[in-house]
Write a protein that holds these residues in place. Sequence first.
Motif, PDB file in Angstrom:
ATOM      1  N   ARG A 201      96.060 112.401  92.190  1.00  0.00           N
ATOM      2  CA  ARG A 201      96.014 113.659  91.437  1.00  0.00           C
ATOM      3  C   ARG A 201      97.322 113.910  90.677  1.00  0.00           C
ATOM      4  O   ARG A 201      97.318 114.587  89.641  1.00  0.00           O
ATOM      5  CB  ARG A 201      95.716 114.832  92.366  1.00  0.00           C
ATOM      6  CG  ARG A 201      94.262 114.904  92.791  1.00  0.00           C
ATOM      7  CD  ARG A 201      93.940 116.218  93.491  1.00  0.00           C
ATOM      8  NE  ARG A 201      92.559 116.245  93.964  1.00  0.00           N
ATOM      9  CZ  ARG A 201      91.534 116.615  93.229  1.00  0.00           C
ATOM     10  NH1 ARG A 201      91.726 116.998  91.965  1.00  0.00           N
ATOM     11  NH2 ARG A 201      90.317 116.619  93.736  1.00  0.00           N
ATOM     12  N   SER A 202      98.421 113.377  91.176  1.00  0.00           N
ATOM     13  CA  SER A 202      99.682 113.578  90.453  1.00  0.00           C
ATOM     14  C   SER A 202      99.675 112.841  89.118  1.00  0.00           C
ATOM     15  O   SER A 202     100.355 113.251  88.168  1.00  0.00           O
ATOM     16  CB  SER A 202     100.877 113.134  91.301  1.00  0.00           C
ATOM     17  OG  SER A 202     100.911 111.723  91.451  1.00  0.00           O
ATOM     18  N   PHE A 203      98.878 111.770  89.016  1.00  0.00           N
ATOM     19  CA  PHE A 203      98.730 111.069  87.735  1.00  0.00           C
ATOM     20  C   PHE A 203      97.738 111.809  86.838  1.00  0.00           C
ATOM     21  O   PHE A 203      97.958 111.927  85.630  1.00  0.00           O
ATOM     22  CB  PHE A 203      98.298 109.625  87.976  1.00  0.00           C
ATOM     23  CG  PHE A 203      99.356 108.801  88.646  1.00  0.00           C
ATOM     24  CD1 PHE A 203     100.365 108.204  87.905  1.00  0.00           C
ATOM     25  CD2 PHE A 203      99.385 108.672  90.021  1.00  0.00           C
ATOM     26  CE1 PHE A 203     101.369 107.475  88.518  1.00  0.00           C
ATOM     27  CE2 PHE A 203     100.384 107.948  90.655  1.00  0.00           C
ATOM     28  CZ  PHE A 203     101.380 107.349  89.898  1.00  0.00           C
ATOM     29  N   VAL A 204      96.672 112.324  87.420  1.00  0.00           N
ATOM     30  CA  VAL A 204      95.731 113.139  86.657  1.00  0.00           C
ATOM     31  C   VAL A 204      96.447 114.352  86.073  1.00  0.00           C
ATOM     32  O   VAL A 204      96.197 114.759  84.928  1.00  0.00           O
ATOM     33  CB  VAL A 204      94.552 113.576  87.553  1.00  0.00           C
ATOM     34  CG1 VAL A 204      93.632 114.539  86.824  1.00  0.00           C
ATOM     35  CG2 VAL A 204      93.764 112.347  88.037  1.00  0.00           C
ATOM     36  N   PHE A 208      96.558 113.217  80.929  1.00  0.00           N
ATOM     37  CA  PHE A 208      95.822 112.180  80.210  1.00  0.00           C
ATOM     38  C   PHE A 208      94.701 111.654  81.110  1.00  0.00           C
ATOM     39  O   PHE A 208      94.806 111.711  82.334  1.00  0.00           O
ATOM     40  CB  PHE A 208      96.741 111.026  79.808  1.00  0.00           C
ATOM     41  CG  PHE A 208      97.854 111.424  78.877  1.00  0.00           C
ATOM     42  CD1 PHE A 208      97.640 111.467  77.503  1.00  0.00           C
ATOM     43  CD2 PHE A 208      99.099 111.776  79.372  1.00  0.00           C
ATOM     44  CE1 PHE A 208      98.647 111.838  76.637  1.00  0.00           C
ATOM     45  CE2 PHE A 208     100.121 112.159  78.516  1.00  0.00           C
ATOM     46  CZ  PHE A 208      99.892 112.189  77.141  1.00  0.00           C
ATOM     47  N   PRO A 209      93.633 111.130  80.526  1.00  0.00           N
ATOM     48  CA  PRO A 209      92.616 110.481  81.350  1.00  0.00           C
ATOM     49  C   PRO A 209      93.241 109.343  82.159  1.00  0.00           C
ATOM     50  O   PRO A 209      94.149 108.655  81.684  1.00  0.00           O
ATOM     51  CB  PRO A 209      91.618 109.938  80.324  1.00  0.00           C
ATOM     52  CG  PRO A 209      91.852 110.743  79.089  1.00  0.00           C
ATOM     53  CD  PRO A 209      93.304 111.079  79.084  1.00  0.00           C
ATOM     54  N   VAL A 210      92.749 109.163  83.375  1.00  0.00           N
ATOM     55  CA  VAL A 210      93.296 108.141  84.276  1.00  0.00           C
ATOM     56  C   VAL A 210      92.205 107.146  84.650  1.00  0.00           C
ATOM     57  O   VAL A 210      91.103 107.530  85.047  1.00  0.00           O
ATOM     58  CB  VAL A 210      93.877 108.789  85.552  1.00  0.00           C
ATOM     59  CG1 VAL A 210      94.268 107.721  86.575  1.00  0.00           C
ATOM     60  CG2 VAL A 210      95.092 109.653  85.201  1.00  0.00           C
ATOM     61  N   LEU A 211      92.528 105.869  84.516  1.00  0.00           N
ATOM     62  CA  LEU A 211      91.644 104.777  84.910  1.00  0.00           C
ATOM     63  C   LEU A 211      92.174 104.157  86.195  1.00  0.00           C
ATOM     64  O   LEU A 211      93.387 103.916  86.322  1.00  0.00           O
ATOM     65  CB  LEU A 211      91.588 103.719  83.807  1.00  0.00           C
ATOM     66  CG  LEU A 211      90.754 102.465  84.096  1.00  0.00           C
ATOM     67  CD1 LEU A 211      89.264 102.797  84.170  1.00  0.00           C
ATOM     68  CD2 LEU A 211      91.004 101.395  83.030  1.00  0.00           C
ATOM     69  N   VAL A 212      91.288 103.876  87.133  1.00  0.00           N
ATOM     70  CA  VAL A 212      91.658 103.249  88.397  1.00  0.00           C
ATOM     71  C   VAL A 212      90.992 101.881  88.479  1.00  0.00           C
ATOM     72  O   VAL A 212      89.771 101.766  88.361  1.00  0.00           O
ATOM     73  CB  VAL A 212      91.230 104.119  89.595  1.00  0.00           C
ATOM     74  CG1 VAL A 212      91.474 103.385  90.912  1.00  0.00           C
ATOM     75  CG2 VAL A 212      91.990 105.444  89.582  1.00  0.00           C
ATOM     76  N   GLY A 213      91.800 100.852  88.695  1.00  0.00           N
ATOM     77  CA  GLY A 213      91.292  99.491  88.809  1.00  0.00           C
ATOM     78  C   GLY A 213      91.574  98.919  90.186  1.00  0.00           C
ATOM     79  O   GLY A 213      92.565  98.207  90.372  1.00  0.00           O
ATOM     80  N   ALA A 214      90.720  99.234  91.145  1.00  0.00           N
ATOM     81  CA  ALA A 214      90.918  98.770  92.525  1.00  0.00           C
ATOM     82  C   ALA A 214      89.984  97.638  92.902  1.00  0.00           C
ATOM     83  O   ALA A 214      90.136  97.043  93.967  1.00  0.00           O
ATOM     84  CB  ALA A 214      90.711  99.934  93.497  1.00  0.00           C
ATOM     85  N   SER A 215      89.037  97.312  92.050  1.00  0.00           N
ATOM     86  CA  SER A 215      87.913  96.461  92.415  1.00  0.00           C
ATOM     87  C   SER A 215      88.325  95.119  93.021  1.00  0.00           C
ATOM     88  O   SER A 215      89.032  94.323  92.394  1.00  0.00           O
ATOM     89  CB  SER A 215      87.057  96.208  91.167  1.00  0.00           C
ATOM     90  OG  SER A 215      85.896  95.484  91.488  1.00  0.00           O
ATOM     91  N   ALA A 251      89.072 112.788  92.887  1.00  0.00           N
ATOM     92  CA  ALA A 251      90.455 113.164  92.581  1.00  0.00           C
ATOM     93  C   ALA A 251      90.671 113.443  91.097  1.00  0.00           C
ATOM     94  O   ALA A 251      91.773 113.796  90.695  1.00  0.00           O
ATOM     95  CB  ALA A 251      91.409 112.067  93.048  1.00  0.00           C
ATOM     96  N   GLY A 252      89.631 113.266  90.276  1.00  0.00           N
ATOM     97  CA  GLY A 252      89.740 113.602  88.864  1.00  0.00           C
ATOM     98  C   GLY A 252      89.953 112.438  87.930  1.00  0.00           C
ATOM     99  O   GLY A 252      90.262 112.646  86.752  1.00  0.00           O
ATOM    100  N   ALA A 253      89.773 111.209  88.419  1.00  0.00           N
ATOM    101  CA  ALA A 253      89.930 110.043  87.538  1.00  0.00           C
ATOM    102  C   ALA A 253      88.898 110.091  86.423  1.00  0.00           C
ATOM    103  O   ALA A 253      87.746 110.460  86.634  1.00  0.00           O
ATOM    104  CB  ALA A 253      89.794 108.746  88.326  1.00  0.00           C
ATOM    105  N   TRP A 254      89.327 109.686  85.234  1.00  0.00           N
ATOM    106  CA  TRP A 254      88.392 109.563  84.100  1.00  0.00           C
ATOM    107  C   TRP A 254      87.454 108.389  84.298  1.00  0.00           C
ATOM    108  O   TRP A 254      86.274 108.456  83.958  1.00  0.00           O
ATOM    109  CB  TRP A 254      89.166 109.385  82.794  1.00  0.00           C
ATOM    110  CG  TRP A 254      88.324 108.879  81.662  1.00  0.00           C
ATOM    111  CD1 TRP A 254      87.447 109.606  80.900  1.00  0.00           C
ATOM    112  CD2 TRP A 254      88.247 107.524  81.174  1.00  0.00           C
ATOM    113  NE1 TRP A 254      86.836 108.790  79.969  1.00  0.00           N
ATOM    114  CE2 TRP A 254      87.307 107.518  80.118  1.00  0.00           C
ATOM    115  CE3 TRP A 254      88.889 106.332  81.520  1.00  0.00           C
ATOM    116  CZ2 TRP A 254      86.993 106.345  79.414  1.00  0.00           C
ATOM    117  CZ3 TRP A 254      88.580 105.176  80.835  1.00  0.00           C
ATOM    118  CH2 TRP A 254      87.641 105.188  79.784  1.00  0.00           C
ATOM    119  N   GLY A 255      87.971 107.278  84.843  1.00  0.00           N
ATOM    120  CA  GLY A 255      87.150 106.086  84.956  1.00  0.00           C
ATOM    121  C   GLY A 255      87.589 105.165  86.072  1.00  0.00           C
ATOM    122  O   GLY A 255      88.713 105.255  86.581  1.00  0.00           O
TER     123      GLY A 255
END
Length: 279
Positions: A201-204, A208-215, A251-255
Amino acid sequence: MSTALPSPGRCVVMGVLNVTPDSFSDGGRYLDTGAALAHAHEMWARGADVIDVGGESTRPGASRVDAQTEIDRVLPVIRELAADGLCLSVDTTRAAVAEAAVDAGAAIINDVSGGLADPNMAKVAAATGAPWILMHWRGHSKDMNQLARYDDVVAEVRAELTARVDAALGAGVSAENIVLDPGLGFAKHAPHDWALLHDLRSFVDMGFPVLVGASRKRFLGRLLADEHGEPRPPSGREDATAAISALAAAAGAWGVRVHSVGASLDAVTVAAAWERGRG
């Protein structure tokens, strides 16, 4: 001309299409153009909002390929998928590849170096008006594990991403075209990845929109290690990936950027219903 980011009313699901022989999870499976096109259409039919096409592996320790090889791998795929109406991003750190890909129909530039690997990338992003995903990065795959040194990983990644945003804005990139990615697994060890996710959430909140790449990444394999301490292989990390997708969406990630679209699409759809309090 600016291209609007997808906004489906829930967290965006970006499907990974590695047109490479050496990506960590599916290297070689989609190097053939026909196989790549079929897989992209399969992910699109399952509900992917974006197909992320990459022609150079960025797994830890990977060797670089030259720009022409990267272009030769991704352009035929991008041209055909764009003609079929799919929304595409190009996963590259090179301005020449990004420019060629946007010309061929890619709508988004996904730059894991955040503009650091190629100083001309900002010019391409500004000139094309394509949304630009700025990932936190400290060095190429050969060197990045040695660069995973932090006193406060969340504060330092935020500060370094802020510097990349400032550079992008200074180069004429519109604020509405910037997406941030904390760069899980890139110059990060597992404790760093978990700390970043815990404080997503601190990045959100950076605006700006936030992308998470954990896959399927290493930190999930280590979390799910067997009784002998052997990390679970990438193919066994899908349930954990879907869990991350749901939590990131909440948490509000864009993608989220994932290899298996179906499980993560279900996960972010559940997260959206949970937040609304209705289906």
